[in-house]
Structures are given as C-alpha cells and as structure tokens.
Design a protein around this motif. Structure first.
Motif, mmCIF file in Angstrom:
data_model
loop_
_atom_site.group_PDB
_atom_site.id
_atom_site.type_symbol
_atom_site.label_atom_id
_atom_site.label_comp_id
_atom_site.label_asym_id
_atom_site.label_seq_id
_atom_site.Cartn_x
_atom_site.Cartn_y
_atom_site.Cartn_z
ATOM 1 N N ALA A 1 18.041 1.751 -3.007
ATOM 2 C CA ALA A 1 16.811 2.443 -3.414
ATOM 3 C C ALA A 1 15.848 1.550 -4.181
ATOM 4 O O ALA A 1 14.639 1.795 -4.188
ATOM 5 N N ASN B 1 25.361 11.389 -4.351
ATOM 6 C CA ASN B 1 24.068 11.976 -4.721
ATOM 7 C C ASN B 1 24.256 13.237 -5.556
ATOM 8 O O ASN B 1 23.444 13.548 -6.417
ATOM 9 N N SER C 1 27.650 6.319 -3.547
ATOM 10 C CA SER C 1 26.523 7.136 -3.116
ATOM 11 C C SER C 1 26.784 8.619 -3.328
ATOM 12 O O SER C 1 26.598 9.438 -2.424
ATOM 13 N N PRO D 1 14.250 6.058 6.359
ATOM 14 C CA PRO D 1 15.278 6.473 5.390
ATOM 15 C C PRO D 1 15.640 7.941 5.563
ATOM 16 O O PRO D 1 14.818 8.752 5.991
ATOM 17 N N HIS D 2 16.895 8.267 5.214
ATOM 18 C CA HIS D 2 17.354 9.652 5.210
ATOM 19 C C HIS D 2 17.610 10.032 3.756
ATOM 20 O O HIS D 2 18.699 9.833 3.240
ATOM 21 N N HIS D 3 16.600 10.539 3.090
ATOM 22 C CA HIS D 3 16.722 10.828 1.664
ATOM 23 C C HIS D 3 17.460 12.139 1.424
ATOM 24 O O HIS D 3 17.353 13.086 2.196
ATOM 25 N N SER D 4 18.221 12.177 0.341
ATOM 26 C CA SER D 4 18.929 13.381 -0.081
ATOM 27 C C SER D 4 18.402 13.808 -1.442
ATOM 28 O O SER D 4 17.770 13.022 -2.158
ATOM 29 N N ASP D 5 18.671 15.066 -1.804
ATOM 30 C CA ASP D 5 18.363 15.502 -3.162
ATOM 31 C C ASP D 5 19.271 14.757 -4.136
ATOM 32 O O ASP D 5 20.491 14.690 -3.937
ATOM 33 N N VAL E 1 21.056 4.016 0.470
ATOM 34 C CA VAL E 1 20.263 5.018 1.188
ATOM 35 C C VAL E 1 20.584 4.926 2.676
ATOM 36 O O VAL E 1 20.450 3.856 3.284
ATOM 37 N N ASN F 1 22.129 7.436 -7.143
ATOM 38 C CA ASN F 1 21.124 7.096 -6.131
ATOM 39 C C ASN F 1 21.024 5.586 -6.026
ATOM 40 O O ASN F 1 20.405 4.938 -6.859
#
Length: 720
Positions: free
Chosen positions: A533, A171, A169, A548-552, A560, A557
């Motif tokens: 994802a 990101n 993960s 969900p805790h989305h990141s840039d 999640v 990816n």
C-alpha cells in the motif's frame, strides 16, 4: 525492578537476537531509564527442546488420533529423542563440539522424513567440515520434531514464525480476535509461563512488544491478553516492523482490549514520551505517532513537537539480559546466504537510517523507515562496534541497512583498518557503479565476507521501470568485483512485476543462469512481486498497469491484491524459477535451455549466450579520479637488490611472497610513498601523488598502470 520490559515475542531467529529491543535499551540507557528485555522466542525453543519439554510434548502428541506414518515413527522413537535432545541443543549452542563425531556416525540421531533428502545432499557433504555436517544433521532432527508438533500439537508452529497466516494481510481483526478467544495452544502455554516468570523477576510498570514480522503478531497479542487478565496494573505497548507497515490505517477499537498503545516508526522518541505520559497521565495526551483508544474510538495522537532522536544520539545497542550464550546455530545447506542468517551469532547494527537511494517503485519509500535518510559517522559506528564486542564477546556484525551507502562503507572499512580491529561483517547493498574493484578489495580487507543486493528483474526495461538506478551490465561488473575480492554475493530476484511479459521472465532467468555459470554470484532467491500500500506502485497503480482489489481496512493494510492488465498468471513460473536456481547454486543445469525448467510451454530466450561475459569485457580498469584516496594495506616491501638502474623488492602477503622489479628512481619514489599511504596517515589523493611524482619524473599514468604497480594492487595498494 524495571520501569520498562521490552519483549520480542515468538518467533524470529534461533541463532541471534532480533535487535529492536537492544536498540531501544541502548537509547534508554542514555536517559537513565531502567529497561529489561526478553527474547521469548529463544526461551520457548529452549524450554520446548529439553528433556522435560519433549516429555510433555510426546504426552500431548500421543493422544492424537490417526497420526501419519512419519509421526508414528517419531512417536515410536520417543526414548531416543529424549536421550539425545539436550546433548544436541548443547552442540548447536557451541557448548558440546565433541558431539559432532557422534552425530555424523550413523545412527546416533533418530531419523524421520526430513532425513529423506540426505541422498540429494551428498554433493554438499564433500565440501563441509564435520562441525557443519553435524549442524545440518541436527537441523534435520529438529525439523522432524517440528513436523510432529505441527501435525499433532500446534499447527501454528514454525521455528522462525508462529501463526504467521493470522498476521498476513489481516484487513479485519475478526479472525485474530476469534483465535485469541480459543483455548491456549501447547506452545502458547509455554510462552505464557516464561512471560510470567519474567514479570515476577522484573516487576515492570510498562511492557513493550516489538513485533517485526507477521509471525510475531499472534504471540504478542496472546502475551498482552495474559497480562491484561493477570497483571492489569501493567500498561502494554506495541511497535516494530509489523505495526510500522501494516497498522497505519488501524480503526478497530477491539485491538485496544489487548494493547494500550501502538507506536509507529522509530521508537525512541514515541516511547520516551509515552513513558512520561504513563508516569503522569493527562486528559489531553502529549504523544508522538501513537494509537490508543479514547472514548471507545481509535485515536491517532501525533501532537508532540520534539523531533525524532538523531542516530548519533541513540546510544549503542545493549544486549544485556538476553541469553547470548544460549542461541542455537542451524544449517540449511541449500542456500549459502541463508546459512549466514541462521548460523552463528551476529551483533546487529545500522550504518544509516533509511535508504540513500529511496526510489525503487516496489518499496515502501513513502514511509519514514525508508524515506528519512540519516547516516552515522564511521567513527561513531566503530566506537559502537568496539563497545558491543566488549559487551557480548562476539566480533561478527550484520549491518541491517535497507541499502548500505558505498561512501560510508568505505569510511567504515578505513576506520576498522585504522584501529586494527579483527571483525567479520556483511550487509545489504545496491549493485551500483561506486563499487569499484579496489573498493571491494578494501571492504574485504576490513572483514566484509558477504553482500546481498537486489538484481530484482534482470531486464533493463523493467529495472528502469522499477527505478533501480542500475543496469544488468553494471550488476554483472559489480558482482564480479565482489567475487574477485572473495566476498560472497547473494542476489534478490523478482518475477511478476507489473507489465512483465513471459519473454522477459525467460530472458531474466537466462541472465541469472549466466551470472551463476560465470561464478560471479553464489546465492540467490526468487520471490513473486507483491504490491504494498505504501509503495509507488501501490499509491499509483494505474501508472503501472495494475488494478488493485481494495478491501475495507479495520486492522492491517500492506499487501494489496491486484490484477495485472497483461492477464499473465505469474504463479506458473514459481516452481521452474526456484528449481533452476537451486541447481545453478550447486553448479549444475547450465547446459539446459532455460525454457526446459518449466512444465508449461515457454519461448526460448532472446539473450545472447555470452551476454554477461561480454559485459565483463567492458570493465573500465584504467581510469583515475583525481580526488580518489590511495591507501597501502600491505607491509613495507623488502628490497633485495639494486643494479643496472633497477630495484628488486619482495612483497609478503598472508599466504605467499612475490618479487617485483621497478625502475630504480621511480621505484625509490614509490617505496617512500608507501609508508605515507598507510590508513593511519593523513589521506593522500591521486592528485597529490601525481603532483609529487611529476616534480621528478614524467607520465604518472604510464607508471601507475605498469605491471609492477598492478602487482602491488593485489597486495594492498588501493585507489578508492
């Protein structure tokens, strides 16, 4: 000289090659493209665990300040390790079997902390042969050395992974990029030395890295970095399981400081077009599912019109060039299915591309490797098996399917038996109702020794939410059929699925306990639910009660982070679930209430103590499907007497002989049919047999389910 060099970077398995490069080489053979391949993982291990490699390792470790008591002991035993390392590796390669007696006779091997678990393992050694016991002791010996490496030399090291944390993960590319700009580690230095040697001998124009897992990613980038600095003429590409699942949203152009191209999904057609592009570069590239950098920005090019290569046209996997005789078998006693993964050489094949079910909500069913289902004809599969046996000298096969289709497994088994091949094989399945008692017996007769499948959450509510298409009762019956046939069953188990309650987790463990107590599964592994994802849960989290805790996303990816709206921290179950399973696999702990395995206060189960036993009592044994094929795998029964309207015949099995008595007229009809039911004869259905029988006699069903005919089923009369 090779146009293309395919590399699996460190580390995957020690006992057998990861198959991706062999699959691609097999395809390019059909295109008459020169391809070399290298499993850098096993080459690094063999270089490291040699007398020369250990000598250098100890030099590195001895300058480490403040070693632990365990490492101090290993350092003090240096000479013993240097004396024993090469004989032990040869033994694990199957080249020095006589060493087993010495290994098992204390104190041949130097021992550090890993041997502290031996007292707990006494139960296992009573059931292990000397070779297996010696493999286990040698495995502990290598793990002691790995502890030395991790503490003093290279914290990234692991036998089946390297710097895995950097690939999980990620990101952002920042941390991996920073690590790549640090000094090479001891393990990286060995890797690059072996890489350069291969480059010098094959002189490729293109190097392709297959990166199946996060634990291969860092090594792949280190190798690519080395090639950019030292062999800038070589073009570098990357594909495999990790890019396919993690790099679909790639945006960071720094990645292409190391790698020229990244391809997604099935590699045959993208790599074929990429090689054409590299031979004759065009300003407007014509490519399939390929990332590259154009004008300083990441570009995804998918303008090729050619379809993917059909599985029937992909060629036979080709392992030529890999060190097939040098892989090492290790044994971890705790889990019998894990020992299949780590012990012995397996030729890897796939029965079908993708998953025939393709509905499970935790799975990446939106991606092509699951979504695009394409089976291979049984005849083609067995042709490939025969070619691979000739090529490798090994007759063991691991079918690496997402879930092998039962109908194709049946046809595969019949084709193996028809050709009188002696093979050993195992695969992954769904525990679905198509696996009847007779089909499981047929699979066993063809060489199937084990299956693994997802029980996931042993709760009918959650199985329905997962869209697994099975119930707990059905799983119990199917696993019982496999076990009765002598096929080992491994269950994948899941906890922490969205909306799963504490009570459902406890009840799931009770179901699992009963399955083990009845002996109908022999191996299992719990893992906590992870939201990806590309799964239905990841694509529509609100529908499953998760936030969900989305990141840039600049780099990877897949996994999640999320919050379950129930508010339950499912990590509290981890230790208790794994501890209980460890005990169940070893036949102990069945008298403990399941809530007692946990440190936290848990509710008692609501599942009846005979739930699974009651499910098995509901098995349907007396049903006939008119289209089902009937086969006879036994020898021709020997008639020993005929009197008073009865005939007595002997049936010879591999390990015993039984005699049965049949009505004379009906028995004569049956004996006549048996030769026509051999696998090399035209297929006969239940309907055809019934019509033939009832031309002369009455009530086919009554005869077919009579005690003498049921006895024949145990010796090879199967309805499938």
């Amino acid at each position: 000289m090779a146009e293309l060099l395919l590399i699996t970077p460190p580390f995957t398995q020690l006992n057998t090659p990861y198959p991706a490069t062999a699959y691609l080489k097999g395809f390019f053979n059909t295109q008459e493209i020169s391809v070399a391949q290298q499993d850098l993982g096993i080459e690094v291990i063999l270089d490291l665990f040699s007398k020369h490699g250990l000598t250098n390792l100890f030099k590195e470790a001895e300058v480490y300040e403040s070693p632990s008591e365990n490492v101090s002991r290993i350092l003090a035993l240096k000479e013993n390790y240097l004396t024993t390392i090469e004989p032990v590796i040869a033994f694990l390669q199957g080249k020095n079997p006589a060493l087993a007696r010495q290994i098992c006779a204390d104190p041949y091997l130097p021992q550090a902390s890993r041997f502290g678990q031996l007292e707990e393992m006494d139960w296992a050694f009573g059931n292990m042969g000397m070779q297996d016991k010696a493999k286990h002791l040698a495995t502990l010996y290598l793990e002691d050395l790995s502890d030395l490496i991790v503490e003093c030399v290279d914290p990234h090291f692991g036998f089946s992974r390297y710097a895995e944390r950097l690939g999980r993960s990620a990101n952002s590319f920042d941390e991996l990029n920073e690590e790549l700009n640090a000094e090479p580690t001891f393990i990286v230095a060995i890797t690059l030395k072996l890489l350069d040697s291969k480059i010098q001998s094959t002189k490729p124009k293109v190097v392709g890295f297959s990166v199946p897992f996060p634990g291969n990613l860092y090594s792949a980038f280190r190798c690519a970095q080395y090639l950019k600095a030292n062999h800038p003429r070589i073009k570098i590409t990357m594909g495999g399981g990790f890019p396919n699942t993690e790099l679909r949203d790639l945006k960071d152009p720094r990645v292409f400081d190391y790698i020229d191209f990244i391809t997604l999904d099935d590699g045959e057609r993208p790599m074929q077009l990429l090689l054409e592009h590299i031979r004759e570069p065009k300003e407007d590239p014509y490519l399939k599912r390929t990332f590259c950098r154009i004008g300083g920005q990441v570009s995804y090019i998918n303008n090729a019109k050619e379809p993917d290569i059909k599985q029937s046209e992909a060629g036979t996997p080709d392992y030529t060039g890999l060190l097939l005789d040098d892989y090492i078998s290790v044994i971890e006693v705790a889990n019998p299915m894990h020992s299949l993964w780590s012990d012995g050489r397996w030729n890897k094949l796939t029965m079908a591309h993708g998953c025939y079910w393709g509905k499970c909500t935790f799975c990446d069913i939106s991606l092509d490797y699951i979504k695009v289902y394409e089976p291979i004809a049984a005849r083609t599969l067995v042709d490939r098996m025969e070619q691979m046996i000739d090529q490798t000298g090994f007759s063991g096969f691991h079918f690496v399917d997402e879930a092998a289709p039962p109908a194709l497994m049946k046809e595969l088994a019949l084709e193996i038996l028809k050709r009188k091949l002696s093979v050993t094989w195992w695969t992954n399945i769904r525990f679905e109702k198509s696996f009847t008692q007779d089909l499981c017996m047929l699979l066993k007769a063809s060489g199937c020794i084990a299956v693994s499948g997802g029980l996931e959450v042993a709760s009918d509510r959650l199985l329905k939410l997962i869209d697994k298409g099975v119930t707990v009762d059905q799983v119990a019956r199917v696993t019982n059929y496999f076990t009765e046939a002598g096929i080992m069953v491994h269950a994948y188990l899941m906890y922490g699925y969205p909306t799963q309650t504490v009570q459902e987790t406890i009840d799931s463990l009770e179901m699992v306990k009963q399955l083990f107590a009845l002996g109908i599964i022999q191996s299992g592994f719990w893992h906590q639910f992870a939201m990806t994802a590309h799964s239905p849960v990841g694509l529509n989290p609100e529908a499953f009660g998760v936030i969900p805790h989305h990141s840039d996303i600049g780099f990877a990816n897949n996994d999640v982070d999320f919050t379950d709206k129930t508010g339950i921290d499912h990590r509290i179950f981890s230790f208790g679930l794994k501890k209980s399973l460890y005990n169940y696999m070893h036949g102990v702990g069945f008298d403990w209430p399941v809530q007692e395995w946990f440190e936290e206060l848990m509710p008692a189960t609501t599942i009846a103590p005979t739930y699974i036993e009651d499910a098995l009592d509901q098995q349907e044994r007396f049903t006939l499907k008119s289209s089902a094929r009937v086969v006879w795998l036994g020898g021709y029964p020997e008639m020993v007497s005929s009197k008073k309207g009865k005939i007595k015949v002997l049936i010879h099995g591999n390990s015993d002989t039984v005699n049965i008595t049949l009505p004379q007229v009906e028995g004569a009809w049956l004996l006549e049919q048996l030769e026509k039911l051999k696998v090399d004869q035209p297929a006969k259905s239940i309907k055809e047999l019934k019509e033939s029988f009832e031309k002369q006699h009455e009530n086919f069903e009554l005869f077919w389910f009579s005690k003498p005919v049921n006895t024949l089923r145990k010796y090879g009369l199967f309805t499938i």
